[in-house]
Design a protein around this motif. Structure first.
Motif, mmCIF file in Angstrom:
data_model
loop_
_atom_site.group_PDB
_atom_site.id
_atom_site.type_symbol
_atom_site.label_atom_id
_atom_site.label_comp_id
_atom_site.label_asym_id
_atom_site.label_seq_id
_atom_site.Cartn_x
_atom_site.Cartn_y
_atom_site.Cartn_z
ATOM 1 N N ALA A 65 -1.536 -0.695 -6.712
ATOM 2 C CA ALA A 65 -2.537 -0.589 -7.986
ATOM 3 C C ALA A 65 -2.376 0.751 -8.569
ATOM 4 C CB ALA A 65 -4.052 -0.847 -7.381
ATOM 5 N N LEU A 66 -2.094 1.857 -7.859
ATOM 6 C CA LEU A 66 -2.193 2.970 -8.675
ATOM 7 C C LEU A 66 -1.052 2.935 -9.638
ATOM 8 C CD1 LEU A 66 -3.033 6.117 -9.022
ATOM 9 C CD2 LEU A 66 -1.745 6.801 -6.995
ATOM 10 N N VAL A 67 0.212 2.680 -9.393
ATOM 11 C CA VAL A 67 1.254 2.400 -10.219
ATOM 12 C C VAL A 67 1.118 1.500 -11.440
ATOM 13 C CG1 VAL A 67 3.656 1.800 -10.337
ATOM 14 C CG2 VAL A 67 2.847 3.093 -8.297
ATOM 15 N N GLN A 68 0.214 0.597 -11.155
ATOM 16 C CA GLN A 68 0.122 -0.210 -12.291
ATOM 17 C C GLN A 68 -0.768 0.367 -13.132
ATOM 18 O OE1 GLN A 68 -1.649 -3.844 -10.590
ATOM 19 N NE2 GLN A 68 0.359 -4.504 -9.653
ATOM 20 N N ASP A 69 -1.822 1.173 -12.753
ATOM 21 C CA ASP A 69 -2.741 1.966 -13.574
ATOM 22 C C ASP A 69 -2.208 2.783 -14.327
ATOM 23 O OD1 ASP A 69 -4.923 0.441 -12.899
ATOM 24 O OD2 ASP A 69 -5.261 1.761 -11.297
ATOM 25 N N LEU A 70 -1.017 3.631 -13.981
ATOM 26 C CA LEU A 70 -0.241 4.416 -14.311
ATOM 27 C C LEU A 70 0.404 4.138 -15.776
ATOM 28 C CD1 LEU A 70 0.500 7.553 -13.898
ATOM 29 C CD2 LEU A 70 2.584 6.869 -12.673
ATOM 30 N N LEU A 71 0.883 2.744 -15.664
ATOM 31 C CA LEU A 71 1.372 2.310 -16.773
ATOM 32 C C LEU A 71 0.583 2.503 -18.141
ATOM 33 C CD1 LEU A 71 2.681 -1.236 -15.573
ATOM 34 C CD2 LEU A 71 4.079 0.747 -15.885
ATOM 35 N N ASP A 122 0.855 -1.251 -0.125
ATOM 36 C CA ASP A 122 0.019 -0.015 -0.056
ATOM 37 C C ASP A 122 0.757 1.239 -0.054
ATOM 38 O OD1 ASP A 122 1.167 -0.240 2.539
ATOM 39 O OD2 ASP A 122 -0.764 0.021 3.632
ATOM 40 N N LEU A 123 2.239 1.267 -0.040
ATOM 41 C CA LEU A 123 2.996 2.460 -0.373
ATOM 42 C C LEU A 123 3.289 2.518 -1.580
ATOM 43 C CD1 LEU A 123 4.718 4.490 1.229
ATOM 44 C CD2 LEU A 123 6.681 2.816 1.141
ATOM 45 N N ARG A 178 16.262 9.759 -5.618
ATOM 46 C CA ARG A 178 15.593 8.582 -6.528
ATOM 47 C C ARG A 178 14.219 8.355 -5.792
ATOM 48 N NH1 ARG A 178 17.970 5.975 -10.336
ATOM 49 N NH2 ARG A 178 20.406 6.115 -10.462
ATOM 50 N N LEU A 179 13.226 8.471 -6.959
ATOM 51 C CA LEU A 179 11.717 8.177 -6.456
ATOM 52 C C LEU A 179 11.419 6.499 -7.253
ATOM 53 C CD1 LEU A 179 9.161 8.936 -5.370
ATOM 54 C CD2 LEU A 179 8.493 9.424 -7.885
ATOM 55 N N HIS A 180 11.488 5.601 -6.160
ATOM 56 C CA HIS A 180 11.222 4.213 -6.477
ATOM 57 C C HIS A 180 9.627 4.107 -6.461
ATOM 58 C CE1 HIS A 180 15.393 3.199 -5.950
ATOM 59 N NE2 HIS A 180 15.405 3.784 -4.931
ATOM 60 N N LEU A 181 9.118 3.828 -7.880
ATOM 61 C CA LEU A 181 7.813 3.471 -7.578
ATOM 62 C C LEU A 181 7.525 2.004 -7.511
ATOM 63 C CD1 LEU A 181 6.857 5.830 -10.982
ATOM 64 C CD2 LEU A 181 6.483 6.140 -8.485
ATOM 65 N N ASN A 182 6.371 1.539 -6.583
ATOM 66 C CA ASN A 182 6.117 0.479 -6.264
ATOM 67 C C ASN A 182 5.272 -0.354 -7.326
ATOM 68 O OD1 ASN A 182 5.780 -1.942 -4.943
ATOM 69 N ND2 ASN A 182 4.789 -0.922 -3.171
#
Length: 614
Positions: free
Chosen positions: A552-558, A498-499, A544-548
């Motif tokens: 779910a939000l990062v997956q949608d961002l793809l 959830d991070l 550095r920004l590590h996207l997780n």
């Protein structure tokens, strides 16, 4: 050449030192004594010594007494009479001891064993509050009574009085206040000073002004009985701390030493203290208050106790406000150190709950002591509490669950690591507080445990990499969105799921940010100086920004194609990671937060309007 006769003549010439009494009084008041009220202590000291001397002569048929009487006459300054029924002085002794500065009526070796006074200058302290000193005295060995009257200019008169003019053996000192010192002759002030200095003296002290009366030292001294081993006095001693010291002490520790003949009690303070802070103790010399500063008697680490101490075998300085550094003081100090250590060790073995309360309140002095003594450290180490990424935890519980002691020595680094470490079952100690690092290193060395100092950047390397196949374009677009902020984007998989993002800022970047902040408020000259320092960081882009990818939000961002929406979402993830990691926000991040929220609210309203139209 000087002839033998001339040489003999030169050797035979004798000269006397001239004493500037006014200068001597200034020396006493401004350099030797800390407070003019010590003239009360000196009067008490002389009276106690006189009574002690009379008893040593074998006279046991009299009842020792010390009496202070204030006389107030309308229109005149108050007068104090201080009387004792001690050994008194003969006319010859008055000439020898009262008229000779620095001459004491006790031999020094006797003084150290039996008397309070040693230096024979105490009576001069009365000149700090009075322009003249009158002494009426009758010797216990017989002879005529004597009246001695001394002026502050160094002159004095001496007269023999008719037999019976003084009465019983003893001495009365009369002082008339000056206009600037009449405050010390007020009844309440005098009674308080007498009680302060003579509270535990063995001889009764009376004070009166003709209308008011008090016996200032009539109370029982439970704390001296407690120091002598009477444990039943503990509650009475704690009650004394409440009433006399206005302190609800956590505990009372009896103290007694052979060296220096010290007896007393240490009260554990009910409030936290800082390392190196000074406590005001009450230290008595042969039951006369010496002062409130025992810095050379108690160990430095014991600043969490306040003591009542009576000393019979240490040697005071001329001011009688501290002790000479000698073998007796060294031995007494070592013994008090050992007894206070033994108290804490006893709690560890017999009363762990009280030890826990003590450490919680006074963790700094306890940790200071443990950091210097291996035996003491072994005893207490597991009871010390540390802040960790999984909450506050005692070191004993920590090492029971963690095979490796992981510590972070920078608060910003800890805040970054704490978000991820706990999700992987790791607990990292926030070792940024006083004594944390030396204690953990000592523990690792003494108990043979692995100790690892970690930082956010090295910890981030342990995050699971994601295959770059198909993500090159995504990463490039994200980097473009954050280019203006000096941040590089990578895609990882990590817990907690959830991070959505983890921001890692190295110390080099932190220093560059500090330089930028300083430049905003610097003048032209200082700006040039900052420019020279910034050269070392000009090519540094290590935030550095590590996207997780587990989020779910990062997956949608793809799958977001709109460039404006994509860029703003990446920027808002960047700002969110700033907030979650407790990183300081620069002006550009704060502006980004405001602009991003505005855009999202605007998009939300637009979507709502479209739904209404549809």
């Amino acid at each position: 050449m000087v002839s033998g006769g001339a040489s003999s003549m030169l050797r035979g010439m004798e000269h006397a030192f001239k004493v500037d009494l006014r200068g001597m009084i200034d020396l006493l008041s401004n350099h030797l004594y800390s407070d003019p009220s010590v003239f009360i202590r000196e009067l008490l000291q002389n009276g106690v010594d006189a009574i002690t001397a009379r008893r040593q002569r074998g006279d046991s048929l009299f009842e020792p007494s010390l009496t202070a009487r204030v006389h107030h006459v309308d229109g005149a300054l108050p007068t104090l009479e201080f009387a004792d029924n001690g050994v008194g002085l003969t006319e010859a002794e008055v000439h020898e001891f009262l008229a000779t500065i620095g001459r004491s009526s006790k031999r020094l070796d006797e003084a150290r064993d039996s008397f309070l006074g040693q230096f024979g200058i105490g009576l001069l302290s009365c000149f700090m509050v009075s322009g003249e000193i009158e002494v009426l005295t009758q010797s216990a060995s017989g002879g005529a009574p004597v009246r001695w009257l001394a002026q502050a200019d160094g002159t004095y008169t001496l007269e023999t009085l008719p037999s019976g003019a003084v009465g019983t053996p003893g001495t009365t000192v009369r002082l008339r206040a000056r206009e600037d010192t009449d405050f010390y002759f007020e009844y309440d002030e005098l009674r308080e000073a007498l009680a302060n200095y003579g509270r535990i003296l063995p001889y009764p002290i009376h004070v009166t002004d003709g209308e008011q009366y008090d016996h200032v030292n009539a109370e029982r001294l439970a704390w001296l009985d407690f120091a002598d081993g009477d444990a039943s006095k503990r509650e009475e001693v704690l009650a004394y701390a409440r009433t006399a010291l206005n302190m609800e002490a956590l505990d009372a520790v009896p103290l007694r030493t052979e060296d220096g003949s010290v007896r007393g009690v240490a009260f554990v303070l009910p409030y936290s203290t800082q390392s190196g802070s000074r406590q005001w103790h009450q230290v008595y010399l042969k039951r006369m208050l010496l002062g409130h500063d025992a810095r050379n008697l108690l160990p430095d680490w014991a600043f969490f106790v306040r003591c009542l101490l009576n000393v019979d075998g240490l040697h005071p300085t001329a001011s009688r406000e501290s002790f000479y550094e000698d073998d007796a003081l060294t031995g007494a100090r070592a013994s008090l150190d050992a007894q206070l250590r033994a108290y804490i060790e006893g709690l560890a073995q017999q009363d762990p709950a009280r030890l826990e309360a003590l450490i919680a309140l006074h963790h700094l002095p306890i940790k200071a002591l443990a950091s210097e003594n291996d035996e003491f450290f072994r005893l207490l180490a597991h009871a010390f509490e540390f802040e960790t990424s999984t909450g506050r935890m005692k070191l004993g519980a920590y090492v029971a669950r963690e095979p490796v002691i992981r510590m972070v020595t920078n608060l910003d680094q800890f805040r970054q690591i704490a978000q991820v470490a706990s999700a992987y079952g790791h607990s990292v100690i926030n070792a940024v507080y006083t004594y944390d690092v030396p204690l953990l290193r000592r523990y690792a060395a003494l108990f043979g445990r692995a100790l690892e100092e970690v930082d956010a950047q090295s910890y981030a390397l342990a995050l699971e990499d994601v295959s770059a196949a198909g993500l090159e374009g995504f990463v490039a677009r994200a980097n473009a969105a954050l280019e203006a902020f000096g941040c590089v984007v990578s895609v990882k998989r990590f817990e907690p799921a959830d991070l959505p993002a983890l921001l890692i800022v190295t110390e080099e970047q932190r220093q560059r940010d500090d330089l930028d902040a300083a430049r905003e408020v610097a003048d032209e000259l200082f700006t040039d100086l900052l420019d020279e320092y910034e050269g070392a960081y000009e090519e540094v882009r290590v935030t550095r920004l590590h996207l997780n990818l587990n989020h779910a939000l990062v997956q949608d961002l793809l799958h977001v194609q709109d460039a404006a929406v994509f860029g703003r979402l990446v920027q808002m993830l960047y700002v969110q990671a700033h907030l979650l990691g407790h990183h300081p926000m620069r002006g550009q991040e704060l502006a980004l937060l405001g602009d991003g929220l505005s855009d999202m609210m605007r998009w939300g309203l637009r979507a709502a309007q479209m739904n209404i139209l549809n």
